[in-house]
Design an enzyme around this catalytic site. Structure first.
Site, mmCIF file in Angstrom:
data_model
loop_
_atom_site.group_PDB
_atom_site.id
_atom_site.type_symbol
_atom_site.label_atom_id
_atom_site.label_comp_id
_atom_site.label_asym_id
_atom_site.label_seq_id
_atom_site.Cartn_x
_atom_site.Cartn_y
_atom_site.Cartn_z
ATOM 1 C CG HIS A 109 -1.782 1.167 1.358
ATOM 2 N ND1 HIS A 109 -1.420 2.254 2.122
ATOM 3 C CD2 HIS A 109 -2.961 1.473 0.785
ATOM 4 C CE1 HIS A 109 -2.368 3.166 2.026
ATOM 5 N NE2 HIS A 109 -3.321 2.725 1.226
ATOM 6 N NE ARG A 114 7.071 39.650 -9.206
ATOM 7 C CZ ARG A 114 6.662 38.400 -9.395
ATOM 8 N NH1 ARG A 114 7.535 37.443 -9.609
ATOM 9 N NH2 ARG A 114 5.369 38.112 -9.368
ATOM 10 C CB CYS A 165 3.889 37.692 -15.856
ATOM 11 S SG CYS A 165 3.247 39.275 -15.277
ATOM 12 N NE ARG A 174 6.772 44.428 -11.678
ATOM 13 C CZ ARG A 174 6.226 43.610 -10.802
ATOM 14 N NH1 ARG A 174 5.017 43.143 -11.004
ATOM 15 N NH2 ARG A 174 6.895 43.238 -9.737
ATOM 16 C CB THR A 205 -3.462 36.388 -12.738
ATOM 17 O OG1 THR A 205 -2.228 35.679 -12.837
ATOM 18 C CG2 THR A 205 -4.082 36.548 -14.110
#
Ligand code: PEP
Ligand code: MG
Length: 741
Positions: A310, A416, A694, A472, A629
């Site tokens: 298992h 960044r 991104c 950025r 996002t």
């Protein structure tokens, strides 16, 4: 079926074997068995408050069927479905069939086998069997089974027949089969066959091999490898040059290396992992009730059971390292410790397991990241031929860019720049720049930063020669570069109460005043992103000068560079227009001075709902969009990305208020809808608008599928997720194509 704990029967059986000196169940005499049955009956009536044992076979059968249906809602089944994202309303079925018996002497037996090795993918029958035994005995890990190859000597005719059936089944189903069989007095019965679960390594190897054998197509091969499996292949392994103290060697049951604190039961493993600890679960053997602990653990160690036990099967399915059947590890569950190789490891002490070699190792061992294997490269190249979405990487340093390229990134989607400000040598200059009392003073400090930034951009643009690099401009609120307000307040207050001489903490006091003046109640909604550049244009002018000067230098050196300047947190087109206005002057200056032409772009992040809603206007000024996002999720839901996950989202997901964590997987209905508006309206204004993502979602397979549907040009994720994203993008493409058909 009667809800009597199984271990009560196990204990009684063990006691009977001890009493009669039987090594295995089969050695118990009929009389001993008769006596045992009486004990079993006693257990049942005691546990069942005197209700008699159901003697009627039909009644037994009905109750057994009921028990199988009930098990659908048992904790272990629920945990399993949650882990594998299987819907709870799918339902289940029960097969009723007559028994054959593997425990009718030495010409009987039972076993399980795979048509190929599920750990390595090697093309050879792989499995275990036991003579004179019944089904559960093989997987329970109580008797150590023999390798299937031994059957060729012991029962040659049966073995040959089994081999033929295995081949036929694999050809028919065109995939690896996991088969169960029983031999009753020399006659072979196939009990079951199903698609075999396999390690990531095996999945890749088998997929490539089956294409070569013309069993499956390349597309099918790509679909046979799950994105998470690629992730597993990129898991850590033990640094071969590390000195290790091997305490024991067990079976290499599931590959990968892991270290963590020893923990001896599933509930505690779960609790410790929730508290942020890395744990390794140690058991004699595992059963389905341990699964929640295995999910929480970094890896699993058992002292008993084979590679089909298992623990081994479940860990492999989860892609977690597992060492099984390490018999020289003496597990002392009551005292929560194990002894091996002359050492005792107590609960909470760290140790390491290497599921690729079966080693159990003292302490925490240095590990290294794996390389892409030839077969994996092959599958990823097939995936590259299928996918439409490009895969770019987020990276701040040349080393990230190099790694990303090696993994197949087609650009840098997010560099960044503020991370470069945080570095030791630069931070004091950055702080002096922030604390400057005049623009002139600020420019002086910025002049000192310029060469550092130019060096950073030089490195990353060079590493990505020929490919786009999205840089950025500064994004976070300025106080992030200063010491914490609370720490300063404590230090200054303590100095005051101690009566320290004023001069000894004057600097701290000045810093405290500066930090206080920059403090905001909602810094994430405050002076950050393009707002900073609009109020302090000299900062971003310096950054853009550094970018363009680096690009000029590289162009002179013959390197093909494609810098793309990205302006964050734009909410109105006017913000973008003004910012670009400042920056265009700088760009023109640098290029005029150099007398060189460079391909560059100005674009923006879409990370505020308003930006998505007015994307048509924003595209007038932006040559590209990149969905941030992380912020877009934060601002769409009104969930703080810093606090909400632990406090709100995890309980929300547990209570099914949210289907999943929207910071992990894109929220299609809300955030996705805003993205859709932005893509459509942005391209109405500018048909060749390049649109990417991104935020963290760029490396999440489910989110990549949404990006495919939205028609994005690329996804950008951390370098290690690039291979995963390449495969996920191919899966997304195939799914979208099938949906269109
Ligand atoms: C984002 O918001 O998604 C993003 C990529 O920017 P950051 O995470 O740096 O805010
Ligand atoms: Mg952001």
């Amino acid at each position: 079926m009667l809800d009597v704990p199984g271990e009560l029967f196990e204990h009684a059986l063990d006691a009977a074997k001890r009493k009669y000196g039987a090594a295995s169940d089969a050695e118990l005499s009929p009389d001993a068995l008769r006596e045992l049955i009486q004990t079993f009956r006693g257990i049942v009536s005691e546990q069942h408050r005197g209700a008699g044992f159901p003697e009627e076979p039909l009644e037994q059968l009905r109750a057994a069927i009921g028990a199988v249906f009930d098990s659908w809602n048992g904790k272990r089944a629920v945990d399993y479905r949650n882990y594998n994202k299987i819907p709870h309303d799918l339902g289940t079925a029960v097969n009723v069939q007559s028994m054959v018996f593997g425990n009718m002497g030495d010409d009987s037996g039972t076993g399980v086998a795979f048509t190929r090795d599920p750990a390595t993918g090697e093309k050879a029958l792989f499995g275990e069997y036991l003579t004179n035994a019944q089904g559960e005995d093989v997987v329970a890990g109580i008797r150590t089974p023999k390798p299937i190859a031994a059957m060729a000597d012991e029962l040659p005719k049966v073995y040959r027949q089994f081999e033929l059936i295995a081949k036929k089944l694999e050809r028919h189903y065109r995939d690896v089969q996991d088969m169960e069989f029983t031999i009753e007095r020399g006659k072979l019965y196939m009990l079951q066959t199903r698609t075999g679960k396999r390690t990531a390594e095996a999945a890749v190897k088998i997929a490539v091999a089956m294409v070569k054998e013309r069993l499956i197509t390349r597309e099918e091969a790509v679909l046979r490898v799950e994105p998470v499996q690629v992730d597993q292949l990129l898991h850590t392994r033990i640094d071969p040059s590390a000195k290790v103290e091997v305490l024991a060697t067990g079976l290499a049951a599931s590959p990968g290396a892991a270290y963590g604190k020893a923990v001896f039961d599933a509930d505690r493993a779960e609790a410790m992992a929730k508290a942020g600890e890395k744990v390794i679960m140690v058991r004699i053997e595992t059963n389905p009730d341990d699964v929640h602990g295995m999910i929480a653990a970094e890896g699993v160690l058992t002292s008993r059971g084979g590679r089909t036990s298992h623990a081994a099967v479940v860990a492999r399915g989860m892609g977690k390292p597992c060492v099984a059947g390490a018999e020289s590890v003496l597990v002392d569950l009551p005292n929560r410790r194990f002894t091996a190789g002359g050492r005792t490891v107590h609960e909470g002490e760290e140790f390491t397991i290497d599921g690729s070699t079966g080693r159990v190792i003292a302490g925490k061992v240095p590990t290294i990241q794996p390389e892409l294997s030839g077969d994996l490269e092959q599958v990823l190249r097939w995936a590259d031929g299928i996918r439409r979405l490009q895969v770019w990487a987020n990276g701040d340093y040349p080393r990230d860019a190099e790694l990303a390229r090696r993994f197949g990134a087609q650009g840098i989607g997010l560099c960044r720049t503020e991370h470069m400000f945080m570095e030791q040598a630069r931070l004091p200059i950055v702080q002096a720049m922030i604390l400057a009392s005049s623009t002139e003073e600020r420019r002086k400090q910025l002049d000192k930063l310029l060469p550092f930034q130019r060096g950073d951009f030089y490195g990353i643009l060079k590493a990505m020669a020929g490919l786009p690099v999205v840089i950025r401009l500064i994004d976070p609120p300025l106080h992030e570069f200063l010491p914490s307000f609370e720490d300063l307040l404590v230090e200054v207050t303590q100095a005051e109460t101690r009566g320290d001489p004023e001069a000894s903490f004057a600097d701290k006091r000045t810093m405290l005043a500066a930090v206080r003046s920059l403090r905001e109640q909602n810094p994430m909604l405050g002076l950050r992103g393009c707002r900073l550049g609009l109020l302090f244009p000299e900062i971003i002018e310096m950054q853009v000068r550094a970018i363009m000067e680096a690009a000029v230098q590289l162009t002179r050196e013959g390197v093909d560079v494609h810098p793309e300047i990205m302006i964050p947190l734009v909410g109105t087109v006017e913000e973008l227009r003004r910012t670009k206005g400042y920056l265009q002057t700088t760009v023109d200056e640098v290029l005029a001075e150099a007398g060189i032409k460079i391909h560059y772009k100005f674009g923006t992040m879409i990370e505020l709902p308003r930006a998505a809603l007015v994307a048509g206007d924003i595209a007038e000024e932006a040559e590209f969009f990149s969905f941030g996002t992380n912020d877009l999720t934060q601002t769409t839901f009104g969930f703080s990305r810093d606090d909400a996950e632990g406090k709100i989202i995890i309980p929300y997901v547990d209570q099914k208020i949210l289907p999943s964590n929207p910071f992990e997987t894109l929220d299609r209905g809300g955030v996705g809808r805003l993205m859709n508006i932005a893509v459509i309206e942005g391209r109405q204004t500018r048909p060749d608008l390049v649109v990417g993502i991104c935020g963290e979602h760029g490396g999440d397979p489910a989110s990549i599928a949404i990006c495919e549907k939205l028609g994005l040009n690329y996804v950008s994720c951390s370098p290690y997720r690039v291979p995963v994203a390449r495969l996920a993008a191919a899966h997304a493409r195939l799914a979208a194509r099938d949906a269109d058909r």
